[in-house]
Design a protein around this motif. Structure first.
Motif, PDB file in Angstrom:
ATOM      1  N   LEU A   1       2.877 -80.645  87.776  1.00 34.24           N
ATOM      2  CA  LEU A   1       3.805 -79.502  87.775  1.00 34.24           C
ATOM      3  C   LEU A   1       3.250 -78.136  87.232  1.00 34.24           C
ATOM      4  N   SER A   2       3.394 -77.151  88.077  1.00 36.35           N
ATOM      5  CA  SER A   2       3.152 -75.651  87.800  1.00 36.35           C
ATOM      6  C   SER A   2       4.099 -74.658  87.930  1.00 36.35           C
ATOM      7  N   GLU A   3       5.002 -74.605  86.654  1.00 38.43           N
ATOM      8  CA  GLU A   3       6.005 -73.856  86.499  1.00 38.43           C
ATOM      9  C   GLU A   3       5.589 -72.412  85.686  1.00 38.43           C
ATOM     10  N   ASN A   4       6.125 -71.358  86.159  1.00 38.61           N
ATOM     11  CA  ASN A   4       5.717 -70.292  85.113  1.00 38.61           C
ATOM     12  C   ASN A   4       6.976 -69.355  84.980  1.00 38.61           C
ATOM     13  N   GLN A   5       6.823 -68.652  83.822  1.00 37.38           N
ATOM     14  CA  GLN A   5       7.763 -67.604  83.286  1.00 37.38           C
ATOM     15  C   GLN A   5       7.266 -66.178  82.894  1.00 37.38           C
ATOM     16  N   HIS A   6       7.723 -65.277  83.429  1.00 35.60           N
ATOM     17  CA  HIS A   6       7.334 -63.670  82.810  1.00 35.60           C
ATOM     18  C   HIS A   6       8.451 -63.268  82.392  1.00 35.60           C
ATOM     19  N   GLU A   7       8.141 -62.583  80.966  1.00 34.24           N
ATOM     20  CA  GLU A   7       9.246 -61.928  80.158  1.00 34.24           C
ATOM     21  C   GLU A   7       8.566 -60.546  79.890  1.00 34.24           C
ATOM     22  N   GLN A   8       9.709 -59.504  79.852  1.00 37.68           N
ATOM     23  CA  GLN A   8       9.431 -58.359  79.475  1.00 37.68           C
ATOM     24  C   GLN A   8      10.403 -57.684  78.802  1.00 37.68           C
ATOM     25  N   ASN A   9      10.341 -57.041  77.717  1.00 37.85           N
ATOM     26  CA  ASN A   9      11.332 -56.489  77.072  1.00 37.85           C
ATOM     27  C   ASN A   9      10.692 -55.136  76.438  1.00 37.85           C
ATOM     28  N   GLU A  10      11.552 -53.835  76.683  1.00 37.35           N
ATOM     29  CA  GLU A  10      11.286 -52.648  76.373  1.00 37.35           C
ATOM     30  C   GLU A  10      12.458 -51.965  75.724  1.00 37.35           C
ATOM     31  N   PHE A  11      12.253 -51.205  74.669  1.00 38.18           N
ATOM     32  CA  PHE A  11      13.363 -50.389  74.258  1.00 38.18           C
ATOM     33  C   PHE A  11      12.844 -49.198  73.592  1.00 38.18           C
ATOM     34  N   ALA A  12      13.767 -48.109  73.563  1.00 34.26           N
ATOM     35  CA  ALA A  12      13.456 -46.929  72.908  1.00 34.26           C
ATOM     36  C   ALA A  12      14.744 -46.422  72.193  1.00 34.26           C
ATOM     37  N   ILE A  13      14.403 -45.761  70.952  1.00 32.98           N
ATOM     38  CA  ILE A  13      15.793 -45.232  70.117  1.00 32.98           C
ATOM     39  C   ILE A  13      15.161 -43.862  69.879  1.00 32.98           C
ATOM     40  N   LEU A  14      16.212 -42.995  69.910  1.00 33.72           N
ATOM     41  CA  LEU A  14      15.991 -41.578  69.370  1.00 33.72           C
ATOM     42  C   LEU A  14      16.951 -41.421  68.339  1.00 33.72           C
ATOM     43  N   ALA A  15      16.777 -41.177  67.124  1.00 33.28           N
ATOM     44  CA  ALA A  15      17.779 -40.967  65.891  1.00 33.28           C
ATOM     45  C   ALA A  15      17.582 -39.823  65.192  1.00 33.28           C
ATOM     46  N   TYR A  16      18.726 -39.263  64.604  1.00 33.52           N
ATOM     47  CA  TYR A  16      18.868 -38.189  63.921  1.00 33.52           C
ATOM     48  C   TYR A  16      19.713 -38.369  62.561  1.00 33.52           C
ATOM     49  N   GLN A  17      18.962 -38.144  61.235  1.00 40.54           N
ATOM     50  CA  GLN A  17      19.511 -38.410  60.124  1.00 40.54           C
ATOM     51  C   GLN A  17      19.961 -37.204  59.353  1.00 40.54           C
ATOM     52  N   LYS A  18      20.928 -36.772  58.709  1.00 41.69           N
ATOM     53  CA  LYS A  18      21.138 -35.539  58.014  1.00 41.69           C
ATOM     54  C   LYS A  18      22.137 -36.047  56.869  1.00 41.69           C
ATOM     55  N   SER A  19      21.522 -35.401  55.425  1.00 39.99           N
ATOM     56  CA  SER A  19      22.609 -35.343  54.424  1.00 39.99           C
ATOM     57  C   SER A  19      22.776 -34.017  54.036  1.00 39.99           C
ATOM     58  N   PHE A  20      23.924 -33.977  53.560  1.00 38.44           N
ATOM     59  CA  PHE A  20      24.259 -32.716  52.991  1.00 38.44           C
ATOM     60  C   PHE A  20      25.571 -32.893  52.206  1.00 38.44           C
ATOM     61  N   GLU A  21      25.503 -32.338  50.737  1.00 41.85           N
ATOM     62  CA  GLU A  21      26.348 -32.390  49.714  1.00 41.85           C
ATOM     63  C   GLU A  21      26.814 -33.812  49.651  1.00 41.85           C
ATOM     64  N   ASN A  22      27.878 -34.320  49.724  1.00 37.86           N
ATOM     65  CA  ASN A  22      28.537 -35.820  49.542  1.00 37.86           C
ATOM     66  C   ASN A  22      28.365 -36.668  50.870  1.00 37.86           C
ATOM     67  N   VAL A  23      27.927 -36.097  51.921  1.00 40.96           N
ATOM     68  CA  VAL A  23      27.747 -36.628  53.345  1.00 40.96           C
ATOM     69  C   VAL A  23      26.591 -36.962  53.703  1.00 40.96           C
ATOM     70  N   SER A  24      26.559 -38.333  54.232  1.00 42.73           N
ATOM     71  CA  SER A  24      25.333 -38.783  54.943  1.00 42.73           C
ATOM     72  C   SER A  24      25.641 -39.287  56.375  1.00 42.73           C
ATOM     73  N   LEU A  25      24.765 -38.987  57.307  1.00 40.91           N
ATOM     74  CA  LEU A  25      25.034 -39.384  58.683  1.00 40.91           C
ATOM     75  C   LEU A  25      23.766 -39.754  59.576  1.00 40.91           C
ATOM     76  N   GLN A  26      23.977 -40.747  60.578  1.00 41.53           N
ATOM     77  CA  GLN A  26      22.992 -41.060  61.377  1.00 41.53           C
ATOM     78  C   GLN A  26      23.364 -41.146  62.652  1.00 41.53           C
ATOM     79  N   VAL A  27      23.012 -40.555  63.699  1.00 44.44           N
ATOM     80  CA  VAL A  27      23.407 -40.868  64.912  1.00 44.44           C
ATOM     81  C   VAL A  27      22.285 -41.211  66.001  1.00 44.44           C
ATOM     82  N   ALA A  28      22.262 -42.376  66.844  1.00 47.77           N
ATOM     83  CA  ALA A  28      21.026 -42.763  67.659  1.00 47.77           C
ATOM     84  C   ALA A  28      21.480 -43.090  69.138  1.00 47.77           C
ATOM     85  N   ALA A  29      20.663 -42.646  69.875  1.00 45.86           N
ATOM     86  CA  ALA A  29      20.943 -43.223  71.132  1.00 45.86           C
ATOM     87  C   ALA A  29      19.807 -44.076  71.614  1.00 45.86           C
ATOM     88  N   PHE A  30      20.085 -45.118  72.371  1.00 50.27           N
ATOM     89  CA  PHE A  30      19.094 -46.307  72.473  1.00 50.27           C
ATOM     90  C   PHE A  30      19.187 -46.469  74.210  1.00 50.27           C
TER      91      PHE A  30
END
Length: 731
Positions: A303-332
């Motif tokens: 028997l000759s069965e086969n499987q191909h797999e591909q996975n790709e991802f990209a993430i763009l993130a912005y992080q900021k801290s000021f006074e008593n607040v910290s945040l991060q926003v990311a698009a993926f």
């Protein structure tokens, strides 16, 4: 646009050459958290802006090491794990496990407590099937098609945490375990690593890593190529599998730019491309006749069965801290695809179905997390996740006609084409407060609201509460409750019209196909950790979960793609014990897990089951196929000057098998040994590291699956004894 068009420059295919193993760079500062030490979150400090003293004397450039450390600390405080159970594995433990950074990533997670091993690289955390959430640098990686390729290359990991238990409100949807990966950084690597690893199973595994700092830019780039002839578990207990060759290409880049000492922008890019031969299982009995088929097609060895797999991802993130607040926003964004190509003649003869299955999913989303230290006693956190997914499945099925009794009426097959697509979305919002009631007592309470709009249309408000009590300087207790809401994976839901296959060799035993529903669960968790001495610590944790519409998955055909279904009710409970010891050059860890998971009544995708199995499960509580009563992971290492010797062991009492999972496979306990040695070169040339590993030292033949049980299609054995070695130039 598919990401691989942007990523092709990044991947490579090194010409095969014979040599040996990779040893990663020296332990990073993260390794101080390693060695298998379970840590209960008790971080009660308010988030503050990074220190303004991080600038160099020139005042125009930033001190990279200090600022990166400050930003990493602030990012971790945005998304803490207060009250949950966290098990940390860093560079030291990764390098002293079998095969080190060359091991598949699932082997790293298997060294954590309560994790059971399955075939195809699957992991079962606390008796759950899948339901794992992967995060990289505190940003969610959207899920892809379930296959057996390891998307994460262990070489890129600086440290990894497995977070389980009653999770705080920021964690939703996939909740059996959070696999929190922290990548290597250019400030720590500051150079490169060229390595080669190889050995048994015709393994050829070259890789490279480059990292450093250019001004305010911090970069890390990784590439690897792996080929061997044991890509998937052998269906027999022999040394060599038949038709089991694989080639796997992986690339990864992590780029971050420090805007100032309180903010940065990061870009992560990953791509994997893998080809697998499906191993042949000799000795199968032909069930159908095929016109003009030669004798070779009636022998399952060919028997000759086969499987191909591909996975790709990209993430763009912005992080900021000021006074008593910290945040991060990311698009993926992420693209994932799996293509199964059958052996048309052989599959028709042995199963009556030759199906070419092409599945893909394209996901895009935004994640936002923020924390606000209101005062010394309260930290307010909130955020949201929005993900839009588009899944596609195209199948080309060759089948035989059959009569009402299921008997073949012609030896000439015909084709049924079934193409489906679905676009859906899910949303999650959370708000929680970390309240330090008094010095040793902290309560983290909140809720999240989740909405899924895919094949299922549902929502849920999920309260969460965790209590952490620092009883003494060395003793920490925790307890919590979490309400969970888990939608079925869009890319795996079986949506084809069943009546297409009526009167064919692929007709289902039942025409009933209720849509898969979201799982709703109540989860309780409690435990403690004790630091007996500076060198020795232990932890114990117990959990209990009840669920409605418990989601499970199974392989119900030749293609190695899983299909979800629901039990009407489920109960899972267990306990974990961990221990860690470190003194001088000696390090050791040991983890023990007890798990039990049962379900009753199949209430979706009923066509996947035979009528006798459906009837039995309707009236009985049955064990889940991935239920394994006991798991053990243990390891020890000793370092003297530039040489380290190590050993590790994984024990499993056996997964379920037989009719309706009423049987249990025998246990197994392969022992692995190895050593590494570093040769220091003149300073400007770096160092050379060599590695040698022996896996399954006593050559134990053990079975992960025997081809029976709910959603189990074929047998799989663990690998026999192997010898591997390699060399790495770190510069």
């Amino acid at each position: 646009m598919k990401l691989h068009y942007l990523f092709l420059f990044f991947l490579f295919d090194l010409s095969p050459f014979h040599a040996s193993a990779q040893i990663g760079p020296a332990a990073s500062p993260d390794s101080a958290k390693t060695g298998g030490n379970p840590t209960q979150a008790n971080q009660n400090q308010a988030i503050t802006a990074p220190d303004q003293g991080g600038r160099s004397d020139s005042s125009t450039e930033l001190n990279q090491v200090i600022v990166v450390g400050q930003l990493d600390q602030a990012r971790d405080q945005i998304v803490p794990y207060l009250g949950a159970t966290k098990y940390s594995i860093g560079q030291e433990q990764i390098q002293t496990q079998s095969e080190g950074s060359n091991a598949p990533f699932n082997q790293v997670i298997l060294r954590a407590p309560g994790v059971a091993q399955d075939s195809y690289g699957q992991l079962h955390v606390r008796d759950e099937h899948a339901n794992l959430q992967f995060r990289i640098d505190d940003v969610l990686i959207p899920e892809g098609i379930t296959g057996f390729g390891q998307e994460i290359d262990t070489h890129l990991v600086s440290s990894v945490n497995l977070i389980t238990g009653s999770l705080p409100a920021q964690f939703g949807f996939r909740t059996s375990g959070i696999i929190d990966i922290h990548t290597k950084e250019g400030t720590a690597l500051n150079g490169g690593d060229l390595s080669y690893y190889g050995g048994s199973h015709e393994t050829i595994f070259p890789s490279f890593q480059v990292g450093g700092v250019q001004g305010r830019l911090n970069y890390f780039v990784l590439g690897s190529y792996n080929q061997n002839d044991l890509g998937i578990e052998n269906p027999t207990g022999g040394y060599r599998a038949i038709h089991d060759y694989t080639e796997q290409h992986k690339g990864f880049a992590d780029l971050s730019y420090i805007i100032d000492d309180s903010s940065r922008i990061s870009f992560l890019l990953s791509g994997t491309y893998s080809d697998f031969q499906i191993p042949a299982n000799p000795g199968q009995t032909p069930l159908f006749a095929l016109a003009e088929a030669g004798p070779k097609h009636f022998d399952s060895r060919f028997l000759s069965e086969n499987q191909h797999e591909q996975n790709e991802f990209a993430i763009l993130a912005y992080q900021k801290s000021f006074e008593n607040v910290s945040l991060q926003v990311a698009a993926f964004t992420r693209y994932s695809a799996t293509l199964f190509t059958p052996d048309n003649e052989g599959d028709l003869i042995f199963t009556g179905l030759a199906g070419r299955i092409d599945r893909s999913i394209f996901s895009n989303g935004v994640q936002f997390d923020a924390s606000w230290a209101i005062n010394d006693c309260n930290v307010l956190r909130g955020g949201f996740l929005v993900t839009v997914e588009s899944a596609r499945v195209e199948t080309n099925n060759q089948v035989f006609p059959v009569d009402a009794a299921g008997n073949q009426t012609s030896d000439v097959p015909f084709t049924i084409i079934s193409n489906q697509s679905k676009t859906g979305a899910y949303y999650g919002f959370y708000l929680q407060d970390e309240w330090k009631v008094f010095e040793p007592l902290t309560i983290n309470f909140g809720a999240r609201f989740d909405v899924v709009d895919e094949y299922a249309h549902a929502n849920q408000l999920s309260p969460r509460v965790n209590v952490v009590f620092q009883a003494t300087k060395s003793t920490t207790l925790h307890a919590g409750y979490a309400r969970y809401f888990t939608p079925p994976p869009l890319e795996l839901v079986q949506s084809q019209t069943l009546n297409q296959f009526a009167g064919t060799s692929n007709q289902p035993a039942s025409s009933q196909n209720t849509v898969v529903k979201p799982e709703r669960a109540n989860y309780y968790d409690a435990g403690l950790t004790e630091q007996f001495t500076h060198s020795f610590s232990m932890g114990i944790d117990g959990y209990y979960k009840t669920s409605r519409n418990l989601i499970d998955e199974g392989q119900f055909g030749s293609a190695l793609i899983f299909t979800p279904f629901n039990y009407a009710k489920g109960i899972q409970y267990g306990a974990e014990l961990t221990a860690n010891f470190a003194l001088g050059g000696f390090n050791a860890y040991a983890n023990f897990g007890f798990e039990r998971g049962t379900g009753t009544q199949i209430v979706s995708s009923q066509f996947l089951f035979g009528p006798d199995e459906l009837a039995f499960i309707r009236n009985h509580w049955v064990f889940l196929d991935h239920d394994q009563r006991y798991t053990v992971s243990a390891g020890a290492s000793y370092t003297y000057k530039n040489t380290t010797v190590y050993a590790d062991l994984l024990y499993g009492s056996g997964l379920r098998s037989g009719f309706a999972n009423t049987n249990e496979l025998p246990g197994y306990y392969p022992l692995n040994l190895g050593f590494t040695h570093t040769f220091q070169l003149p300073q400007k040339y770096g160092r050379v590291q060599v590695r040698f590993d022996v896996t399954n030292l006593f050559d134990q033949s053990y079975q992960l699956r025997n081809g029976t049980g709910i959603g189990v299609f074929a047998p799989q054995f663990g690998p026999r004894r192997g010898f591997f070695g390699g060399v790495s130039w770190v510069f």
